[in-house]
Every structure is written in structure tokens, then in C-alpha cells.
Design an enzyme around this catalytic site. Sequence first.
Site, PDB file in Angstrom:
ATOM      1  N   LYS A  11     -43.378  57.173 -67.631  1.00  0.00           N
ATOM      2  CA  LYS A  11     -42.764  57.034 -66.468  1.00  0.00           C
ATOM      3  C   LYS A  11     -42.983  58.023 -65.434  1.00  0.00           C
ATOM      4  O   LYS A  11     -42.711  59.299 -65.854  1.00  0.00           O
ATOM      5  CB  LYS A  11     -41.318  56.855 -66.804  1.00  0.00           C
ATOM      6  CG  LYS A  11     -40.412  56.955 -65.345  1.00  0.00           C
ATOM      7  CD  LYS A  11     -38.856  57.104 -65.870  1.00  0.00           C
ATOM      8  CE  LYS A  11     -38.236  58.277 -64.714  1.00  0.00           C
ATOM      9  NZ  LYS A  11     -36.903  57.715 -64.579  1.00  0.00           N
ATOM     10  N   ASP A  26     -41.205  54.761 -61.315  1.00  0.00           N
ATOM     11  CA  ASP A  26     -39.840  54.255 -61.149  1.00  0.00           C
ATOM     12  C   ASP A  26     -39.288  54.917 -59.810  1.00  0.00           C
ATOM     13  O   ASP A  26     -38.667  55.879 -59.910  1.00  0.00           O
ATOM     14  CB  ASP A  26     -39.083  55.117 -62.454  1.00  0.00           C
ATOM     15  CG  ASP A  26     -37.662  54.780 -62.696  1.00  0.00           C
ATOM     16  OD1 ASP A  26     -37.254  53.681 -61.709  1.00  0.00           O
ATOM     17  OD2 ASP A  26     -36.727  55.523 -63.166  1.00  0.00           O
ATOM     18  N   LYS A  83     -37.133  53.033 -57.609  1.00  0.00           N
ATOM     19  CA  LYS A  83     -36.225  52.321 -57.666  1.00  0.00           C
ATOM     20  C   LYS A  83     -35.920  52.116 -55.831  1.00  0.00           C
ATOM     21  O   LYS A  83     -35.157  52.370 -55.231  1.00  0.00           O
ATOM     22  CB  LYS A  83     -34.924  53.292 -57.639  1.00  0.00           C
ATOM     23  CG  LYS A  83     -34.629  53.759 -59.266  1.00  0.00           C
ATOM     24  CD  LYS A  83     -33.548  54.259 -59.821  1.00  0.00           C
ATOM     25  CE  LYS A  83     -33.359  54.570 -61.203  1.00  0.00           C
ATOM     26  NZ  LYS A  83     -34.340  55.568 -61.662  1.00  0.00           N
ATOM     27  N   ASP A 128     -34.697  48.853 -49.933  1.00  0.00           N
ATOM     28  CA  ASP A 128     -34.934  48.729 -48.441  1.00  0.00           C
ATOM     29  C   ASP A 128     -34.883  47.256 -47.955  1.00  0.00           C
ATOM     30  O   ASP A 128     -34.711  46.356 -48.692  1.00  0.00           O
ATOM     31  CB  ASP A 128     -36.047  49.626 -48.131  1.00  0.00           C
ATOM     32  CG  ASP A 128     -36.153  50.130 -46.764  1.00  0.00           C
ATOM     33  OD1 ASP A 128     -35.642  49.520 -45.840  1.00  0.00           O
ATOM     34  OD2 ASP A 128     -36.518  51.497 -46.608  1.00  0.00           O
ATOM     35  N   THR A 146     -26.622  54.464 -64.178  1.00  0.00           N
ATOM     36  CA  THR A 146     -25.587  54.906 -65.391  1.00  0.00           C
ATOM     37  C   THR A 146     -24.840  56.170 -65.039  1.00  0.00           C
ATOM     38  O   THR A 146     -24.060  56.631 -65.505  1.00  0.00           O
ATOM     39  CB  THR A 146     -26.482  55.473 -66.619  1.00  0.00           C
ATOM     40  OG1 THR A 146     -27.388  56.497 -66.449  1.00  0.00           O
ATOM     41  CG2 THR A 146     -27.067  54.037 -67.332  1.00  0.00           C
ATOM     42  N   ARG A 183     -36.453  63.912 -72.165  1.00  0.00           N
ATOM     43  CA  ARG A 183     -36.156  65.258 -72.840  1.00  0.00           C
ATOM     44  C   ARG A 183     -36.186  65.501 -74.237  1.00  0.00           C
ATOM     45  O   ARG A 183     -36.772  66.452 -74.755  1.00  0.00           O
ATOM     46  CB  ARG A 183     -34.791  65.894 -72.231  1.00  0.00           C
ATOM     47  CG  ARG A 183     -34.977  66.276 -70.795  1.00  0.00           C
ATOM     48  CD  ARG A 183     -33.714  66.335 -69.869  1.00  0.00           C
ATOM     49  NE  ARG A 183     -33.032  65.217 -69.769  1.00  0.00           N
ATOM     50  CZ  ARG A 183     -31.659  65.045 -69.237  1.00  0.00           C
ATOM     51  NH1 ARG A 183     -31.294  66.157 -68.588  1.00  0.00           N
ATOM     52  NH2 ARG A 183     -31.230  63.764 -69.052  1.00  0.00           N
TER      53      ARG A 183
HETATM   54  O1  C5P Z   1     -32.275  62.092 -70.639  1.00  0.00           O
HETATM   55  P1  C5P Z   1     -33.604  61.750 -70.900  1.00  0.00           P
HETATM   56  O2  C5P Z   1     -34.525  63.050 -70.327  1.00  0.00           O
HETATM   57  O3  C5P Z   1     -34.212  60.988 -72.052  1.00  0.00           O
HETATM   58  O4  C5P Z   1     -33.964  60.914 -69.387  1.00  0.00           O
HETATM   59  C1  C5P Z   1     -34.698  59.566 -69.541  1.00  0.00           C
HETATM   60  C2  C5P Z   1     -34.435  58.948 -68.286  1.00  0.00           C
HETATM   61  O5  C5P Z   1     -33.115  58.399 -68.235  1.00  0.00           O
HETATM   62  C3  C5P Z   1     -34.440  59.526 -66.975  1.00  0.00           C
HETATM   63  O6  C5P Z   1     -35.554  59.334 -66.303  1.00  0.00           O
HETATM   64  C4  C5P Z   1     -33.556  58.965 -65.858  1.00  0.00           C
HETATM   65  O7  C5P Z   1     -34.143  57.990 -65.148  1.00  0.00           O
HETATM   66  C5  C5P Z   1     -32.345  58.166 -66.956  1.00  0.00           C
HETATM   67  N1  C5P Z   1     -31.305  58.854 -66.912  1.00  0.00           N
HETATM   68  C6  C5P Z   1     -30.052  58.258 -66.887  1.00  0.00           C
HETATM   69  N2  C5P Z   1     -28.823  58.854 -66.617  1.00  0.00           N
HETATM   70  C7  C5P Z   1     -28.787  60.212 -66.944  1.00  0.00           C
HETATM   71  C8  C5P Z   1     -30.028  61.110 -67.120  1.00  0.00           C
HETATM   72  C9  C5P Z   1     -31.202  60.241 -67.069  1.00  0.00           C
HETATM   73  O8  C5P Z   1     -30.011  57.114 -66.735  1.00  0.00           O
HETATM   74  N3  C5P Z   1     -27.571  60.686 -66.827  1.00  0.00           N
END
Ligand code: C5P
Length: 235
Positions: A31, A58, A60, A63, A113, A205
Site C-alpha cells: 500500500k 490508498d 481515499k 470529490d 475506523t 507496523r
Molecule cells: O496499524 P497498521 O500499521 O497495521 O496500519 C495499517 C493500515 O491501517 C494503515 O495504513 C491505515 O490505513 C489503517 N489504520 C486504521 N485505523 C487506525 C490506524 C491505521 O484503519 N487506527
Amino acid sequence: MTQVIIALDIDSIKRQEELLKALHGTIVWYKVGLQLFTAHGKRAVDNVLRQGGKVFLDLKLHDIPQTVAHAVREAQKLGVDAVSLHLMGGADMLRAAAEVMPRPKLWGVTVLTSLGPKDVTIFSASAKIPSLVKSLAKLGWVGGADATICSPQEVGLLKKTFPHLDMKFVTPGIRPAGAALNDQRRVMTPGEAARLGIDFVVIGRPITHAADPRKAALDILAEMKAAAPQSLDKG
Ligand code: C5P
């Protein structure tokens, strides 16, 4: 089949290249999101494509229909395999994007989220996240989106609500048991996601911040394979 997408949420092209080298031969999908794309643009996409990887851009998009359609056309020229758009942009926006041919896959974001029950009351006092997610997922399906982006916790609800639709799902919020949650709240393990038949899991991460990203990726793939032996495809 569940495929893993590595979220390259970084600002450094050098770090991107290190990660791609470390992960070569393990994971195919990457991504490139707002941070890396704003910082390095096409170069960040080309780095993935050059090693035979696939790119989920990504951005998003959200528009007016014509602007989003133009952006989808440009994404196609970049050579990416999928691009995200906000389903809240509406049916006309989605239709305009879907009519672009050829085009990358269009993956529609339902409700971020990061939004909680209180946040969605700006739409109406009685708005509830699950019903918004259902409405937006349906809008995406009808309008030609190729997959629904939502929390892994919402996949069961959508599968139950639309049992006859072959909806595909892309979910963040995946954490191996015992891994740091960071700012993720409602998470699912890679094994649970594979068992549930989620099509794409976006994982950042736990892999990109690991001391050994290759080992972290292989451990996650192994966990998914053990949980659902028939459902894993690393490509
Ligand atoms: O938390 P991680 O590093 O695995 O994040 C993967 C993806 O999750 C991010 O690129 C982001 O788009 C999404 N994300 C999310 N909600 C969060 C943090 C990250 O949906 N609180």
C-alpha cells in the site's frame, strides 16, 4: 484466498527500498498511501512495480464525479492495481470512477475506523456505524466498487446482511496475538481474518516496525496458513 498488503506508511524512499528488499519473495502487495505518495509520488509506485509487486494506491478519493474519474484515469497510467475512494462521495462519483476503462480496481471505504459512534451523529442524530457501513457497502456493490474497505469486525455483519453478494473485503486493524495495538482499536488476528475469508488484509507496523520485517511477514503468513490452509495466497 487471503492476501496480505504491506502498508508502507513511511516518508522515506530509502526506508521503502530497504523494506521492499527485505520482503522480496514474501509479499506481493504494497500500500502506497497519502504520506508516501505525497512525499515521493510516482517514484514510490515505480519502486514496487520494478520488483514485480502490486500497488494499492490508498488515496481515499472523495470529490466531484469528474475529478475523481480523472484521478482514477491517472492512477491507471501510474500502473497501480487498486485505488481507494470514499463511498460517502456518493453514487454518481462511484459510477463516474467505475466507468473509466481501463482502470485499477476500485476499493470503497465505508466508515473510517477512526470514527466513533458520536462522530457519525453529525449525519443525523440517530445515525449508527453498523447501519452506515451496510448502506455504504451496498452502494459500493451496486455502483461497481470491486471491494469494500471496512473494519474486520464488520465483515461478519456484511456477509450476513448480503449473503448472496460476492462482496470482497479489504481490512486494516490486523494484529498478531500479543502484538502492540498502536492506535488500532478493534483488531483481529491474521488467523481469524483468514478463517473469516477476508480477501485482503492491510498490515503495517507489525511488519514495518519489526526488528526483522521479513521474519514478521513470514510468521504472519504461517499463522494464516495454519488457521485456514486453503485460504492463503501471498500474491
Ligand atoms: O496499524 P497498521 O500499521 O497495521 O496500519 C495499517 C493500515 O491501517 C494503515 O495504513 C491505515 O490505513 C489503517 N489504520 C486504521 N485505523 C487506525 C490506524 C491505521 O484503519 N487506527
